[in-house]
Every structure is written in C-alpha cells, then in structure tokens.
Motif scaffolding. Structure first.
Motif, mmCIF file in Angstrom:
data_model
loop_
_atom_site.group_PDB
_atom_site.id
_atom_site.type_symbol
_atom_site.label_atom_id
_atom_site.label_comp_id
_atom_site.label_asym_id
_atom_site.label_seq_id
_atom_site.Cartn_x
_atom_site.Cartn_y
_atom_site.Cartn_z
ATOM 1 N N GLU A 1 5.368 3.779 -2.329
ATOM 2 C CA GLU A 1 4.980 2.640 -1.500
ATOM 3 C C GLU A 1 5.321 2.950 -0.046
ATOM 4 O O GLU A 1 6.417 3.390 0.260
ATOM 5 C CB GLU A 1 5.709 1.372 -1.962
ATOM 6 C CG GLU A 1 5.243 0.142 -1.202
ATOM 7 C CD GLU A 1 5.905 -1.127 -1.709
ATOM 8 O OE1 GLU A 1 5.345 -1.761 -2.611
ATOM 9 O OE2 GLU A 1 6.988 -1.459 -1.195
ATOM 10 N N LYS A 2 4.361 2.693 0.851
ATOM 11 C CA LYS A 2 4.553 2.965 2.274
ATOM 12 C C LYS A 2 4.736 1.692 3.084
ATOM 13 O O LYS A 2 5.318 1.734 4.160
ATOM 14 C CB LYS A 2 3.357 3.747 2.822
ATOM 15 C CG LYS A 2 3.241 5.137 2.232
ATOM 16 C CD LYS A 2 2.076 5.870 2.853
ATOM 17 C CE LYS A 2 2.006 7.289 2.337
ATOM 18 N NZ LYS A 2 0.973 8.051 3.032
ATOM 19 N N TRP A 3 4.195 0.579 2.602
ATOM 20 C CA TRP A 3 4.296 -0.672 3.356
ATOM 21 C C TRP A 3 4.074 -1.852 2.416
ATOM 22 O O TRP A 3 3.521 -1.703 1.343
ATOM 23 C CB TRP A 3 3.292 -0.706 4.511
ATOM 24 C CG TRP A 3 1.855 -0.593 4.057
ATOM 25 C CD1 TRP A 3 1.131 0.548 3.885
ATOM 26 C CD2 TRP A 3 0.980 -1.673 3.701
ATOM 27 N NE1 TRP A 3 -0.137 0.249 3.443
ATOM 28 C CE2 TRP A 3 -0.257 -1.112 3.326
ATOM 29 C CE3 TRP A 3 1.118 -3.055 3.667
ATOM 30 C CZ2 TRP A 3 -1.342 -1.879 2.934
ATOM 31 C CZ3 TRP A 3 0.033 -3.816 3.258
ATOM 32 C CH2 TRP A 3 -1.186 -3.219 2.912
ATOM 33 N N GLY B 1 0.830 -1.197 0.000
ATOM 34 C CA GLY B 1 0.000 0.000 0.000
ATOM 35 C C GLY B 1 0.856 1.236 0.000
ATOM 36 O O GLY B 1 2.041 1.200 0.344
ATOM 37 N N GLY B 2 0.238 2.327 -0.390
ATOM 38 C CA GLY B 2 0.959 3.590 -0.433
ATOM 39 C C GLY B 2 0.116 4.663 -1.069
ATOM 40 O O GLY B 2 -1.107 4.656 -0.961
ATOM 41 N N ARG B 3 0.798 5.554 -1.780
ATOM 42 C CA ARG B 3 0.104 6.681 -2.390
ATOM 43 C C ARG B 3 0.587 6.884 -3.817
ATOM 44 O O ARG B 3 1.772 6.841 -4.102
ATOM 45 C CB ARG B 3 0.359 7.943 -1.581
ATOM 46 C CG ARG B 3 -0.358 9.162 -2.128
ATOM 47 C CD ARG B 3 -0.498 10.263 -1.116
ATOM 48 N NE ARG B 3 -1.362 9.799 -0.043
ATOM 49 C CZ ARG B 3 -1.242 10.224 1.220
ATOM 50 N NH1 ARG B 3 -0.320 11.091 1.558
ATOM 51 N NH2 ARG B 3 -2.068 9.761 2.149
ATOM 52 N N TYR B 4 -0.369 7.091 -4.703
ATOM 53 C CA TYR B 4 -0.092 7.471 -6.080
ATOM 54 C C TYR B 4 -0.156 8.990 -6.200
ATOM 55 O O TYR B 4 -0.979 9.640 -5.553
ATOM 56 C CB TYR B 4 -1.162 6.931 -7.036
ATOM 57 C CG TYR B 4 -0.974 5.519 -7.481
ATOM 58 C CD1 TYR B 4 0.029 5.173 -8.388
ATOM 59 C CD2 TYR B 4 -1.835 4.520 -7.043
ATOM 60 C CE1 TYR B 4 0.177 3.876 -8.834
ATOM 61 C CE2 TYR B 4 -1.696 3.215 -7.482
ATOM 62 C CZ TYR B 4 -0.688 2.903 -8.373
ATOM 63 O OH TYR B 4 -0.554 1.618 -8.819
ATOM 64 N N SER B 5 0.671 9.520 -7.080
ATOM 65 C CA SER B 5 0.548 10.900 -7.524
ATOM 66 C C SER B 5 0.445 10.839 -9.049
ATOM 67 O O SER B 5 1.365 10.375 -9.720
ATOM 68 C CB SER B 5 1.769 11.719 -7.101
ATOM 69 O OG SER B 5 1.649 13.041 -7.580
ATOM 70 N N PHE B 6 -0.705 11.246 -9.555
ATOM 71 C CA PHE B 6 -0.956 11.241 -10.987
ATOM 72 C C PHE B 6 -0.934 12.680 -11.490
ATOM 73 O O PHE B 6 -1.654 13.529 -10.959
ATOM 74 C CB PHE B 6 -2.337 10.661 -11.310
ATOM 75 C CG PHE B 6 -2.524 9.224 -10.941
ATOM 76 C CD1 PHE B 6 -2.095 8.214 -11.795
ATOM 77 C CD2 PHE B 6 -3.154 8.864 -9.759
ATOM 78 C CE1 PHE B 6 -2.290 6.878 -11.472
ATOM 79 C CE2 PHE B 6 -3.357 7.540 -9.421
ATOM 80 C CZ PHE B 6 -2.916 6.545 -10.276
#
Length: 172
Positions: free
Chosen positions: A162-164, A139-144
């Motif tokens: 990716e955070k984990w 899991g994590g965060r996307y920046s589009f």
C-alpha cells in the motif's frame, strides 16, 4: 519464436489476466471459498503493508472474512499489469510474476448494518438498494507470484504494498 510458442504465450497471458481479475472479484464479492481456490497448495498472502496479516491463503481468507465486513462496498481496480515468465529449478514447472498497481475504493458499513448479507456475502444486496459513496480509498502495488498447475495458473504468493490511503469523514 515460432508461431506455436507465440500462441502459447498469448494463451498464458490471457489465463493469468483472468486469474488476477478473478482475484479482485472474489475479494470484492467476499467469496472466500473461491479466493482459496485461486491459490496453489502452500500459497500465501501478505497484506501487512495495508494493516493486515501475512500467512497461508486459508488463514488470510479467514481473517479477511471478518475484517472486510466493515465495508459495505469494495471495488479493486488492478491496472498497469506487468508480466514476466520464468521456470522453476530443474524445469519442474512454469512460473510467472505480475506486478500491478491498484486503486481500491470502499464504503464503510453505516446505519448499524453488520456488513454481511444473509448468505454471508458482502455488499451484493446492499448495492441493489443504493450506491454507497466511497469513504475509504487506498492504492498501491500488488506483486503476484504464479505457478502453472494441472488445474491451470494459480497464485503462489500475493504481496500488497500500500502506498497511500484516504479516509473521508462524513457529517452525520
């Protein structure tokens, strides 16, 4: 804001949401030609935080074709989408930025399977034969970064943070 401007903003939001959803589906289905078409000319992707590469969308799609064969099942869930609109310098075109969290359960290929169906697509036929249990979840965060083109909204940039991750070892 006028009613016309508000309607245009709603239509843009729906189109961008559909593009982000299509991104997830193309990766999960291994449809790399469709993945390439999601990007504007010069579009780039950066998967380095998840152990991948950074580069032109075409190069990244080629890399993903090979790398993601190790997973018989992929399912990107992209949530908490935050959208901001902008304009390019000198009013050349419209831009947008979406930041969104993701959870991505996947299952490693087992029993000596090569990870690809006869047509080159990943996971579709195997999914019909049984539901694999995820043994890799990240899991994590996307920046589009998005650009409005004559063909509609397209991805200019995808950056994964990716955070984990969790890998489950199965007894076998």
């Amino acid at each position: 804001m006028t009613q016309r401007v508000e309607l245009a903003a709603v239509m843009d939001r729906l189109a961008i949401d559909a593009l982000i959803t299509e991104y997830a589906v193309t990766v999960d289905d291994g449809d790399w030609d469709a993945y390439r078409r999601l990007f504007s000319p010069g579009g780039r992707a950066d998967y380095r935080s998840a152990g991948g590469i950074e580069g032109a969308a075409d190069d990244v799609a080629t890399w993903m074709t090979e790398t993601l064969r190790m997973f018989s099942m992929r399912q990107h869930l992209i949530v908490n989408r935050r959208l901001e609109f902008g304009t390019l310098e000198q009013d050349v075109g419209d831009t947008a930025r979406v930041r969104a969290d993701y959870v991505n359960p996947m299952a490693f290929v087992t029993d000596g399977a090569d990870g690809a169906d006869a047509d080159g697509k990943d996971g579709k036929e195997r999914a019909a034969k049984g539901t694999p249990e995820p043994d890799f979840v990240c899991g994590g965060r996307y920046s589009f970064g998005l650009l409005r083109t004559h063909s509609g909204w397209r991805l200019r940039e995808v950056v994964v943070a990716e955070k984990w991750r969790r890998i489950t070892q199965h007894a076998g």
